[in-house]
Design an enzyme around this catalytic site. Structure first.
Site: not given
Length: 235
Positions: A68, A107, A179
């Protein structure tokens, strides 16, 4: 005071001094030394509208991050990645990256830069040996702040969130920008890749390192995550 009693007093005083002073200093030194060791292997990643973190896995420029982080965010094609991905090394050197493989569940993404010199890489730890309660450290770029180290413990090793694999839960601070960055054990080995936080509730989630290395291998071999080849126990 006799000579024997005087020596006993000195030994008692020395022991009390070591107990009260050395423990916190050692804990601080451990975090400081870990940061120095792993900082060169962690990168910032920027796209047109956002950014995140990543980790260097090969001296010639392969980098792991979240899917992402490099996604362009379009609902019509969520696997469509950004047209311009910039990687910023610890020395502020910038490179444009190309995408090797890209997944949103799990992810994980693999990107590649062409560095002018060999890079410092992370070392992976077998995530099947990670234990609830053990110390951990997250390093990344939360909410735009450069190179931030946070610490905590592994709160749960088998958290199921409706994703293809189970993930680790940690209370180490993980915020937007973290992230794609690594979660380290006390030895500076990667035990997972941070994927998202729990909105300020001391809840962070990390994809285990064994899952990450499996996807990396698939990306290099197929260019995508081939779920049909993954054994049942993977989930």
């Amino acid at each position: 005071m006799t000579k024997i009693n005087y020596l006993n007093f000195l030994l008692f005083f020395l022991c009390m001094h070591l107990i009260s002073e050395d423990t916190p200093v050692n804990q601080t030194e451990q975090g400081t030394e870990l940061f120095k060791k792993v900082d060169p292997s962690v990168v910032a990643i920027q796209i047109e509208k956002a950014g995140g973190s990543g980790m260097i896995i090969s001296a010639d420029g392969y980098i792991i991050t979240n899917g992402h982080v490099i996604s362009d965010g379009t609902k019509e094609n969520p696997l469509k990645f950004s047209k311009r991905i910039t990687v910023i090394l610890s020395d502020e050197t910038k490179y444009l990256a190309k995408v090797i493989g890209h997944s949103l569940d799990p992810d994980v993404a693999l990107i590649k830069i062409e560095p002018k010199k060999p890079l410092t890489v992370v070392n992976f730890f077998d995530s099947s040996k990670v234990l609830t309660g053990q110390k951990c450290y997250a390093l990344g770029m939360p909410v735009g702040h450069k190179r931030t180290l946070t610490s905590g413990i592994i709160s749960n090793t088998e958290r199921v969130l409706g994703t293809f694999t189970s993930v680790f839960q940690t209370d180490a601070a993980i915020n937007p920008g973290n992230s794609g960055g690594p979660l380290f054990n006390e030895s500076g080995e990667v035990i997972g890749i941070n994927t998202y936080g729990g909105g300020g509730q001391n809840l962070g989630f990390t994809i285990p390192s064994n899952v990450v290395t499996t996807l990396k291998d698939h990306f290099l071999k197929y260019g995508y995550f081939k779920k049909a080849t993954v054994p049942f126990f993977f989930t």
